[in-house]
Scaffold this active site. Sequence first.
Site: not given
Length: 216
Positions: A149, A69-72, A74-76, A180
Site C-alpha cells: 500500500a 495521508r491520502g487514501g482510504q 488500511t491495516y498495519h 483502500c
Amino acid sequence: MVEWITAPGLTAYPDAVAFMEDRAAAIAAGTAAECVWLVEHPPLYTAGTSARDEDLKDPGRFPVFPSKRGGQYTYHGPGQRVAYTMLDVGRRGQDVRRFVCDIERWVIDTLGEFGVTGERRTGRVGVWVRRPEKAPLADGTAREDKIAAVGLRLRRWVSFHGLSINVDPDLSHFDGIVPCGITGHGVTSLVDLGLPVTMADVDVALMRTFPRVFPD
C-alpha cells in the site's frame, strides 16, 4: 544524505505520526536530513482522508486512527514492513505525481529482488501481483492480490507517511476493512506467495533499491 532508522519492536501509531511531523518540519527548515524510518505497528486500522464509513466492516476489532495521508482504510500490524518516507520533494522536482510513481517504482523494484513481479493498476492504488493459480472473479476478471500500500502527505514540499509491504502479516486482519476501498481482489504477502522472506531481507532490499529510484 538520507538517514535510515529501523525502529525496534512495535511502534505505537500516534508516536509514529508525532515523529514524522517533527522530522518533516525540521527537513523543511533545513535543520535535519531526509529520513526513511522502518517500523512495525501493533494491529490497527488507519483512515485516510478519503475513507468511507461503510468500508470499516469491524470497527471494534482493532484501534482505528484517523490519518492525514491520502487514501482510504488500511491495516498495519506485525509482519508488515512500514517505510515512512520523509523526503524533500521540493529539491526532487516538485512533481507530486512523479514522486508517487517513484514510491511505487521503489516498491516494485524491492519486490523484484525476490523474483516477485509487482504491478500498478489504474484506479487501484498500491502494488499488485497476478494470481493466475486462483479462480477468476465472477465477471471473469483475472485474480490479483494487493501486496503493498502507498499513502502519502506533503507539507512544505516534504513528504511523510509512505508505504507498507506485506512480508508475513496475519492476512485475516484485513477482513475488518475494505482495503483502500477496493472490493473483489484480495491481499497477499511475500510468505503467502511461498517465499521464505524475513523482515531483515526486505530491509536490505529496500536499502539496495532506494538509490536506483531516488539518487542523491
